[in-house]
Design a protein around this motif. Structure first.
Motif, PDB file in Angstrom:
ATOM      1  N   ILE A  23       0.826  -1.204   0.000  1.00 16.11           N
ATOM      2  CA  ILE A  23       0.000   0.000   0.000  1.00 16.11           C
ATOM      3  C   ILE A  23       0.861   1.256   0.000  1.00 16.11           C
ATOM      4  O   ILE A  23       0.465   2.291  -0.526  1.00 16.11           O
ATOM      5  N   SER A  24       2.049   1.176   0.549  1.00 17.61           N
ATOM      6  CA  SER A  24       2.929   2.347   0.598  1.00 17.61           C
ATOM      7  C   SER A  24       3.319   2.828  -0.805  1.00 17.61           C
ATOM      8  O   SER A  24       3.718   3.973  -0.974  1.00 17.61           O
ATOM      9  N   ASN A  25       3.177   1.963  -1.826  1.00 17.77           N
ATOM     10  CA  ASN A  25       3.501   2.350  -3.199  1.00 17.77           C
ATOM     11  C   ASN A  25       2.303   2.907  -3.965  1.00 17.77           C
ATOM     12  O   ASN A  25       2.442   3.282  -5.115  1.00 17.77           O
ATOM     13  N   PHE A  26       1.124   2.952  -3.343  1.00 16.06           N
ATOM     14  CA  PHE A  26      -0.062   3.470  -4.021  1.00 16.06           C
ATOM     15  C   PHE A  26       0.045   4.983  -4.195  1.00 16.06           C
ATOM     16  O   PHE A  26       0.552   5.688  -3.342  1.00 16.06           O
ATOM     17  N   ASN A  27      -0.498   5.470  -5.325  1.00 18.57           N
ATOM     18  CA  ASN A  27      -0.586   6.918  -5.502  1.00 18.57           C
ATOM     19  C   ASN A  27      -1.759   7.450  -4.672  1.00 18.57           C
ATOM     20  O   ASN A  27      -2.500   6.682  -4.061  1.00 18.57           O
ATOM     21  N   ILE A  28      -1.957   8.756  -4.664  1.00 19.86           N
ATOM     22  CA  ILE A  28      -2.965   9.376  -3.797  1.00 19.86           C
ATOM     23  C   ILE A  28      -4.360   8.843  -4.097  1.00 19.86           C
ATOM     24  O   ILE A  28      -5.123   8.515  -3.190  1.00 19.86           O
TER      25      ILE A  28
END
Length: 48
Positions: A23-28
């Protein structure tokens, strides 16, 4: 009391578009979509 200095952060993963990604790699936008999702509760669906 727990000693937080010895704890390691936990990485949360999600299956998105057929891929398992952190999830830390998801965009806004994707992060907000993930937060807006409702959890599926099977026992509520089985009640007739």
């Amino acid at each position: 009391m727990l000693d937080n200095s010895k704890r390691q952060p936990v990485e949360c993963f999600s299956r998105s578009m057929g891929f398992i990604r952190p999830i830390s790699n998801f965009n806004i936008g994707k992060r907000q979509e993930f937060e807006d999702r409702a959890l599926f509760k099977e026992n509520l669906c089985l009640k007739a």
